[in-house]
Design a protein around this motif. Structure first.
Motif, short mmCIF file in Angstrom:
data_model
loop_
_atom_site.label_atom_id
_atom_site.label_comp_id
_atom_site.label_asym_id
_atom_site.label_seq_id
_atom_site.Cartn_x
_atom_site.Cartn_y
_atom_site.Cartn_z
N SER A 240 0.81 -1.22 0.00
CA SER A 240 0.00 0.00 0.00
C SER A 240 0.84 1.27 0.00
CB SER A 240 -0.91 0.02 1.23
OG SER A 240 -0.15 0.00 2.42
N LEU A 241 2.14 1.13 0.27
CA LEU A 241 3.01 2.31 0.37
C LEU A 241 4.41 1.93 -0.09
CD1 LEU A 241 2.75 5.27 1.45
CD2 LEU A 241 3.63 4.44 3.64
N GLY A 242 5.10 2.87 -0.73
CA GLY A 242 6.44 2.61 -1.23
C GLY A 242 6.54 2.93 -2.71
N ARG A 243 7.59 2.44 -3.33
CA ARG A 243 7.84 2.76 -4.73
C ARG A 243 7.06 1.85 -5.67
NH1 ARG A 243 12.89 1.72 -7.74
NH2 ARG A 243 11.30 1.31 -9.31
N ASP A 244 6.72 2.38 -6.84
CA ASP A 244 6.12 1.57 -7.90
C ASP A 244 7.21 0.73 -8.58
OD1 ASP A 244 3.78 2.89 -7.34
OD2 ASP A 244 3.83 4.17 -9.11
N ARG A 245 6.80 -0.36 -9.20
CA ARG A 245 7.71 -1.16 -10.02
C ARG A 245 7.08 -1.34 -11.39
NH1 ARG A 245 9.23 -6.22 -9.33
NH2 ARG A 245 11.32 -5.80 -10.13
N GLY A 246 7.63 -0.68 -12.38
CA GLY A 246 7.06 -0.76 -13.72
C GLY A 246 5.59 -0.38 -13.69
N PRO A 247 4.73 -1.23 -14.27
CA PRO A 247 3.29 -0.93 -14.29
C PRO A 247 2.59 -1.29 -12.99
CG PRO A 247 3.69 -2.98 -15.43
CD PRO A 247 5.05 -2.45 -15.04
N ALA A 248 3.30 -1.87 -12.03
CA ALA A 248 2.71 -2.25 -10.75
C ALA A 248 2.71 -1.04 -9.83
CB ALA A 248 3.49 -3.40 -10.13
N VAL A 249 1.54 -0.43 -9.66
CA VAL A 249 1.42 0.83 -8.92
C VAL A 249 1.03 0.56 -7.48
CG1 VAL A 249 0.19 3.03 -8.80
CG2 VAL A 249 0.77 2.04 -11.03
N VAL A 250 1.79 1.15 -6.56
CA VAL A 250 1.56 0.96 -5.13
C VAL A 250 0.52 1.96 -4.64
CG1 VAL A 250 2.62 1.16 -2.85
CG2 VAL A 250 3.89 0.10 -4.73
N SER A 251 -0.51 1.47 -3.95
CA SER A 251 -1.50 2.34 -3.34
C SER A 251 -2.42 1.52 -2.46
CB SER A 251 -2.34 3.07 -4.41
OG SER A 251 -3.20 2.17 -5.07
N THR A 252 -3.09 2.18 -1.53
CA THR A 252 -4.07 1.48 -0.70
C THR A 252 -5.22 0.97 -1.54
OG1 THR A 252 -3.50 2.89 1.19
CG2 THR A 252 -5.62 1.75 1.27
N VAL A 253 -5.65 1.77 -2.51
CA VAL A 253 -6.73 1.35 -3.41
C VAL A 253 -6.35 0.08 -4.16
CG1 VAL A 253 -8.00 1.97 -5.50
CG2 VAL A 253 -7.75 3.64 -3.65
N ASN A 254 -5.12 0.02 -4.66
CA ASN A 254 -4.69 -1.18 -5.39
C ASN A 254 -4.52 -2.38 -4.47
OD1 ASN A 254 -4.79 -0.12 -7.94
ND2 ASN A 254 -2.59 0.22 -8.14
N GLU A 255 -4.11 -2.15 -3.23
CA GLU A 255 -4.03 -3.27 -2.29
C GLU A 255 -5.43 -3.83 -2.03
OE1 GLU A 255 -2.34 -4.63 2.09
OE2 GLU A 255 -2.60 -2.50 1.66
N ALA A 256 -6.39 -2.94 -1.79
CA ALA A 256 -7.77 -3.39 -1.58
C ALA A 256 -8.28 -4.15 -2.80
CB ALA A 256 -8.66 -2.19 -1.28
N ARG A 257 -7.98 -3.62 -3.95
CA ARG A 257 -8.42 -4.26 -5.19
C ARG A 257 -7.79 -5.64 -5.34
NH1 ARG A 257 -7.48 -1.58 -11.19
NH2 ARG A 257 -8.57 -3.17 -12.41
N PHE A 258 -6.51 -5.75 -5.01
CA PHE A 258 -5.82 -7.04 -5.14
C PHE A 258 -6.41 -8.06 -4.17
CE2 PHE A 258 -2.83 -10.25 -3.95
CZ PHE A 258 -2.21 -10.61 -5.14
N VAL A 259 -6.55 -7.69 -2.91
CA VAL A 259 -7.02 -8.65 -1.92
C VAL A 259 -8.43 -9.13 -2.25
CG1 VAL A 259 -7.61 -8.94 0.52
CG2 VAL A 259 -5.52 -7.74 -0.10
N ARG A 260 -9.29 -8.20 -2.64
CA ARG A 260 -10.65 -8.61 -3.01
C ARG A 260 -10.62 -9.52 -4.25
NH1 ARG A 260 -14.31 -3.10 -2.71
NH2 ARG A 260 -13.69 -2.38 -0.62
N GLN A 261 -9.82 -9.14 -5.24
CA GLN A 261 -9.74 -9.96 -6.45
C GLN A 261 -9.14 -11.33 -6.15
OE1 GLN A 261 -8.10 -8.35 -10.05
NE2 GLN A 261 -9.01 -6.34 -9.74
N MET A 262 -8.14 -11.36 -5.26
CA MET A 262 -7.52 -12.64 -4.93
C MET A 262 -8.53 -13.61 -4.36
SD MET A 262 -4.60 -14.20 -5.01
CE MET A 262 -5.29 -15.83 -5.28
#
Length: 579
Positions: A240-262
């Motif tokens: 949820s926090l830290g540097r991005d890696r390529g197209p992998a964007v770090v954010s709380t929204v993306n973490e929520a999206r990942f966990v729900r999708q997983m």
């Protein structure tokens, strides 16, 4: 005397108008973001390492049984089970406490290069598994030992066999998925395959939009390699926090999206999975910087970062940040706007005040959020303080230019401002940016990309240059000299030709190095050349990596903006010499 009340009223109105606009912008930027899908069931399992701030396996400072129980209680309703990584270090109480709260356990032993510690871990694992057969469903013998090269596959297999002979639970070993393909002999020994699939950490990072096909592809490869063996995705998560890696964007929204999708992907494809991890791990910052410490579904203070259904707020404390920024910006505009003639000038000053206040407050909150150890707290004071002082310097200089536009051009360049000479700070930030970019280029996998840290100087100085250029143009003077570093904060000649050339060159090269570093990171990935053996395959992927990280691209643009005034200085003086 009679002119003072109207002047004060105009300053108040200008400050109020810009503050209202800033409040609206804060609200728009921080409104909840819709996140799909919604998930209304507990997660199947989460990694459980109950370390608080100040605790770390590196310093051998461990959570107490009371803290462990508090954390297990917090997981009730959020997860059906937990995965642990060590059988010692205070974790011996976990199986009994987990059973108390109805949580099933995948109990793990931590293996490394020291045989005596490994023996103690194995003994503790066997003892716990036999003492708590109802709570401990499965066991894990080691975690990423092959990845770290702490043990050979033969040594690891000997430990696996030792545990299989002593416990009734299914036995496995956990590692990045590719290492099971490299060492198939390990897969043949275990009762079930435990693989880590972390799209963010892949040699070729995977964007959040493509995680389902990534998981399906990898699980299919493992199933083909080990037909009939059960598979556990032992780690799947997103920071949820830290540097991005390529197209992998770090954010709380993306973490929520990942966990729900997983959770949804696992149900759709019948995957067994464990989310990494329950709580943010501040101690991991010593190994992986900010991004390593920020994979928890709960933060360091044991607050859920997001719900499993409904929209998600990226910055939970944005109202507090907004209140500080708007309040400081309003008071600054009110105090400094009185000396500026004309309502347009007062509005401009109020805009500077709100913008710099926004950036400075955001920087201060950010550096505090990414400070996990005592020395980082000290470093955060320096980083936040430096940004705040730079913000003051920019606003004060903007006031001077708006109060006396003649300072922007001509002989006025030789007149020093009354206070806050920010030229030294500007050069310090320039040098600081070059050093940070060099560190990113040399070893940037975990290092933060400092976009927020440099937002004040990059944006503030650019706005100050544009203001000078605008004022110069209004007076019929050449615009180019106004974009030079000379006279930005102090008299002309404040920076020598050599200094300007050196800083401009270093910042321009840093901008190129920042973009190139992403390509190098992919090119030197352990599996990259194996998966893409030909030069023709590699080049487009390397080029794509160089432009796919939006955060790094923004950093390169910020470096260019920091270089601009020094570059103009060099061009002006060369043109003068040629003339």
């Amino acid at each position: 005397m009679s002119s003072h009340p109207p002047m004060r009223l105009a300053s108040f109105v200008a400050a109020l108008v810009i503050s209202a606009a800033a409040a609206a912008l804060w609200f728009i930027c921080d409104r909840p973001v819709p996140v799909e899908p919604s998930w209304n069931e507990p997660l199947r399992s989460v990694s459980f390492a109950p370390f608080r701030r100040g605790q770390s396996p590196l310093t051998k400072t461990y959570p107490t049984p009371v803290q462990i129980e508090e954390d297990l209680r917090a997981l009730v309703g959020h997860a059906r089970g937990i995965r642990t990584y060590t059988a010692r270090e205070g974790m011996d109480v976990v199986p009994e406490l987990a059973a108390k709260y109805g949580l099933k356990v995948i109990f793990g032993a931590w293996l490394g290069s020291e045989r005596d510690i490994n023996d103690r871990e194995i003994d503790a694992l066997i003892s716990a598994a036999n003492a708590h057969p109802d709570a401990i469903e499965r066991v894990l013998v080691g975690n990423e030992v092959l990845l770290r090269r702490d043990l050979t596959s033969e040594q690891l297999i000997s430990y696996i066999r030792r545990v299989k002979a002593a416990v009734k639970q299914p036995v496995s070993y956990a590692d990045v998925w590719a290492f099971y393909l490299k060492y198939p002999e390990v897969g043949r020994e275990v009762d079930y395959i435990t693989i880590h699939i972390l799209p963010f950490w892949e040699d070729e990072p995977v964007a959040i939009d493509h995680i389902e096909e990534h998981f399906v592809k990898i699980v299919d490869r493992i199933r083909q390699a080990f037909p009939g063996k059960p598979i556990l995705i032992g780690e799947a998560g997103w920071p949820s926090l830290g540097r991005d890696r390529g197209p992998a964007v770090v954010s709380t929204v993306n973490e929520a999206r990942f966990v729900r999708q997983m959770a949804a992907i696992a149900k759709r494809h019948d995957f067994d999975y464990n989310v990494v991890e329950a709580f943010d791990q501040p101690w991991k910052a010593a190994l992986e910087n900010t991004v390593g410490a920020s994979w928890g579904v709960f933060d360091i203070d044991r607050k859920a970062k997001f719900e499993m259904s409904g929209p998600v707020v990226e910055v939970a404390d944005w109202p507090l940040r907004a209140a500080w920024a708007i309040g400081i910006g309003f008071l600054t505009a009110l105090a400094f706007g009185r000396s500026i003639p004309g309502f347009a000038g007062k509005l401009t000053l109020a805009l500077f005040a709100q913008l710099l206040s926004w950036l400075a407050v955001t920087t201060v909150f950010h550096v505090e959020a990414v400070s996990f150890r005592w020395w980082q707290d000290i470093w955060a004071v320096f980083r936040g303080g430096l940004a705040a002082v730079m913000a003051v310097a920019v606003v004060v200089r903007a006031r001077e230019l708006l109060a006396e536009p003649r300072r922007a051009v001509g002989p006025a360049l030789s007149e020093p401002p009354d206070r806050w000479r920010g030229d030294g700070l500007s050069r310090l930030f320039g040098l600081y940016a070059v050093v940070w970019t060099l560190l990113l280029a040399v070893d940037g996998r975990y290092r933060d990309i400092p976009v927020i840290d440099f937002s004040v100087p990059a944006v503030g100085l650019l706005c100050l240059l544009l203001l000078r250029a605008l004022l110069a143009g209004r007076q019929g003077a050449p615009v180019l000299p106004a974009l030079a570093f000379d006279g930005l904060f102090r008299r002309a000649g404040g920076v020598s030709f050599r200094q300007a050339a050196w800083l401009a060159g270093c910042l321009l090269l840093s901008s190129v190095a920042a973009i190139a570093s992403e390509g190098l990171a992919v090119m030197f990935g352990e599996d990259f050349t194996k998966d893409h053996p030909t030069f023709g395959e590699q080049v487009p992927l390397i080029l794509r990596a160089m432009i796919s990280n939006r955060e790094m691209n923004l950093w390169a643009i910020m470096l260019l903006s920091l270089a601009l005034p020094y570059l103009v200085n060099v061009l002006r003086r060369r043109a003068g010499s040629a003339g």
